[in-house]
Design an enzyme around this catalytic site. Structure first.
Site, PDB file in Angstrom:
ATOM      1  N   CYS A  15      43.315  33.153  37.867  1.00 62.49           N
ATOM      2  CA  CYS A  15      44.140  32.623  36.785  1.00 62.49           C
ATOM      3  C   CYS A  15      44.937  31.417  37.237  1.00 62.49           C
ATOM      4  O   CYS A  15      44.917  31.037  38.395  1.00 62.49           O
ATOM      5  CB  CYS A  15      45.146  33.690  36.342  1.00 62.49           C
ATOM      6  SG  CYS A  15      44.383  35.260  35.980  1.00 62.49           S
ATOM      7  N   GLY A  42      41.264  29.491  33.743  1.00 60.19           N
ATOM      8  CA  GLY A  42      41.135  30.664  32.887  1.00 60.19           C
ATOM      9  C   GLY A  42      41.110  30.270  31.436  1.00 60.19           C
ATOM     10  O   GLY A  42      42.013  29.560  30.986  1.00 60.19           O
ATOM     11  N   ASN A 116      48.581  35.511  39.687  1.00 58.82           N
ATOM     12  CA  ASN A 116      47.240  35.040  40.033  1.00 58.82           C
ATOM     13  C   ASN A 116      46.835  35.728  41.319  1.00 58.82           C
ATOM     14  O   ASN A 116      47.510  35.605  42.330  1.00 58.82           O
ATOM     15  CB  ASN A 116      47.270  33.517  40.219  1.00 58.82           C
ATOM     16  CG  ASN A 116      45.948  32.952  40.739  1.00 58.82           C
ATOM     17  OD1 ASN A 116      45.924  31.931  41.409  1.00 58.82           O
ATOM     18  ND2 ASN A 116      44.846  33.596  40.431  1.00 58.82           N
ATOM     19  N   GLY A 117      45.725  36.438  41.271  1.00 59.25           N
ATOM     20  CA  GLY A 117      45.254  37.141  42.458  1.00 59.25           C
ATOM     21  C   GLY A 117      44.828  38.549  42.097  1.00 59.25           C
ATOM     22  O   GLY A 117      44.766  38.907  40.921  1.00 59.25           O
ATOM     23  N   TYR A 258      34.934  25.271  44.780  1.00 62.39           N
ATOM     24  CA  TYR A 258      34.637  25.258  43.348  1.00 62.39           C
ATOM     25  C   TYR A 258      35.848  25.363  42.431  1.00 62.39           C
ATOM     26  O   TYR A 258      35.941  24.659  41.431  1.00 62.39           O
ATOM     27  CB  TYR A 258      33.683  26.421  43.013  1.00 62.39           C
ATOM     28  CG  TYR A 258      33.572  26.686  41.528  1.00 62.39           C
ATOM     29  CD1 TYR A 258      32.793  25.874  40.719  1.00 62.39           C
ATOM     30  CD2 TYR A 258      34.296  27.723  40.927  1.00 62.39           C
ATOM     31  CE1 TYR A 258      32.719  26.086  39.349  1.00 62.39           C
ATOM     32  CE2 TYR A 258      34.227  27.940  39.553  1.00 62.39           C
ATOM     33  CZ  TYR A 258      33.434  27.116  38.778  1.00 62.39           C
ATOM     34  OH  TYR A 258      33.378  27.317  37.431  1.00 62.39           O
TER      35      TYR A 258
END
Ligand code: AMP
Length: 477
Positions: A15, A42, A116-117, A258
């Protein structure tokens, strides 16, 4: 029990997060612009929570940032403090309940969290909370984080955070909102990025990527260190080490390969430059006689530029991508994903026809994209199609927040490089080796390469991987 199977139903938290403290009352507006710049992290859901010194208000929903925040939706979100979140897709888990920021009322006042994670011990922590009588409404790790934080003793939120974050194992770049401040922290391994910058008219912003901070006009941008806690209050920002950094640092290599936008600076490295070096490295490792190097847009453009320069082969575009179609990757079935590829890319036949082509992509994950792309390039008249991938084969799932799929789904878990080449119909296929990858990063260690090596920096509960070969594209391999 709200059990989430770590492989089958992971609420994968790949995210983007943002946190703002401005002296005015336009924190929500800034959070909105910041989230817009993090949209690539996201596309499933977005949300912003705002505090005005007392109350916390939240608006969040499924959809792109621009869909969730239509005109007027920001108006009630008044206050100088905000956090925001943009969420990647989830597989299986009830998505709507997992939309963030997650906001709860606690004995210390309102609390919002955006995360995030992915925690690898979330099931265990969730079980402990349930045993202590807490009620959980989602399968999201963030709810576990919020409830644990609320239940921890301490005289301030940052104090409570420093006491509890040692219990969290895995990846967490967090922004936390209470009535009077925004707090940011990063896990001691440093899996996912988080940076801070100074806002142009005072105050500070936190964001998953530096590009979002630049969008907001920030200067004095720096990374939050692993284990560090930063507190934003009015114009001020102060920081302290919440927990010691882990001995084995584990930045996510895939962010560099990426996931991050190429304008990001992370670990003092320009992601665009890293990707050019990755392309050059794969050109050296897997040279081939060819007439043209083309990227799979957009993510592989810097890598293809690097490949072409190192190989001395002309760079040109071979695909035009429809940028308004969401990621093919997140379609629920392989068939839909395949259709998505054809809907998304058209070939530039005049550039391709009669050429020996090197098609550069950053990764092969499930293996559903490359085959249809190789076919398109052949149909456009290419004489040969050589595929070069700027990372090693991904044979192991990520437990730290990148949606790569399970062992079952990862093509490199089942097939050798030669079998993958055959499967995608390429004339040749070359992946980058781990040493060359680290060489392109100009680092010897400090990164998590578990998806390539299976060597997880934090112990994870692995499902027994199958070694059987499975069907890809309806072909028994
Ligand atoms: P696949 O068809 O599963 O092999 O997907 C590989 C393609 O998806 C590549 O072109 C990548 O650029 C892209 N990709 C790789 N990892 C991800 C991810 N975690 N989320 C979305 N797209 C991805």
């Amino acid at each position: 029990m709200n059990h989430v199977d770590p492989e089958l139903d992971r609420p994968s938290e790949e995210c983007g997060v943002i946190g703002i403290s401005t002296p005015g009352s336009d924190a929500a507006q800034n959070a909105f612009f910041g989230l817009y710049a993090l949209q690539h992290r996201g596309q499933e859901a977005a949300g912003i929570a705002v505090a005005d010194g007392q109350a916390v208000r939240v608006h969040k929903d499924m959809g792109l940032v621009s869909q969730v925040f239509e005109s007027g939706t920001l108006d009630p979100l008044v206050g100088g403090l905000a956090i925001g979140h943009t969420r990647y897709s989830t597989t299986g888990a009830n998505s709507e309940r997992n939309v963030q920021p997650y906001v709860v009322e606690t004995m210390h006042g309102p609390l919002g969290i955006a995360h995030n994670g992915n925690l690898v011990n979330a099931d265990h922590l969730r079980e402990q909370l349930l045993q202590r009588g807490a009620g959980l409404s989602s399968s999201s790790d963030s709810e576990v984080l919020a409830l644990m934080l609320a239940a921890t003793e301490g005289d301030s939120w940052e104090h409570r955070l420093s006491k509890v974050m040692g219990e969290w194992r895995g990846a967490f770049s967090l922004v936390v909102l209470c009535g009077t401040k925004v707090i940011g922290c990063r896990d001691p391994w440093g899996f996912r990025p988080l940076s801070i910058g100074r806002m142009p008219n005072g105050g500070h912003a936190l964001a998953s990527e530096t590009g979002a901070l630049r969008t907001l006009g920030c200067d004095n941008i720096r990374e939050i260190e692993p284990g560090e806690i930063v507190v934003l209050q009015g114009q001020m920002a102060r920081s302290f080490q919440g927990v010691a950094p882990a001995e084995r640092q584990a930045r996510c290599t895939f962010e560099q390969i990426y996931f991050s936008r190429p304008d990001a600076i992370w670990d003092d490295l320009s992601v665009h430059q890293v990707r050019q070096r990755l392309g050059a490295a794969v050109a050296r490792e897997h040279p081939v006689d060819a007439d043209m190097v083309m990227p799979v847009p957009d993510s592989s453009m810097p890598a293809a530029i690097g490949y072409a320069a190192a190989a001395g082969i002309t760079y040109n575009e071979g695909f035009v991508k429809n940028r308004y179609i969401g990621r093919t990757f997140i379609e629920p079935t392989d068939e839909l994903r395949r259709q998505g590829v054809a809907l998304k890319f058209n070939t530039l036949n005049d550039n391709i026809a009669g050429k020996r082509v090197v098609m550069v992509d950053d990764s092969i994950v499930r293996g559903t994209t490359s085959g249809p792309l190789v076919r398109l390039v052949r149909e456009a008249g290419a004489l040969e199609v050589h595929v070069r991938i700027t990372c090693p084969p991904i044979a192991h799932p990520c437990f730290f927040g990148v949606d790569m799929g399970t062992h079952e789904e990862l093509i490199a878990h089942h097939l050798s490089v030669e079998e993958i080449r055959d499967h995608i119909g390429a004339d040749s296929l070359g992946f980058l080796s781990v040493p060359s990858l680290m060489g392109a990063l100009e680092r010897e260690d400090g990164y998590c390469n578990a998806c390539f090596t299976g060597d997880y920096p934090v112990p994870v509960q692995l499902q027994l991987p199958t070694t059987s070969k499975r069907r890809f594209d309806g072909v028994l391999v």
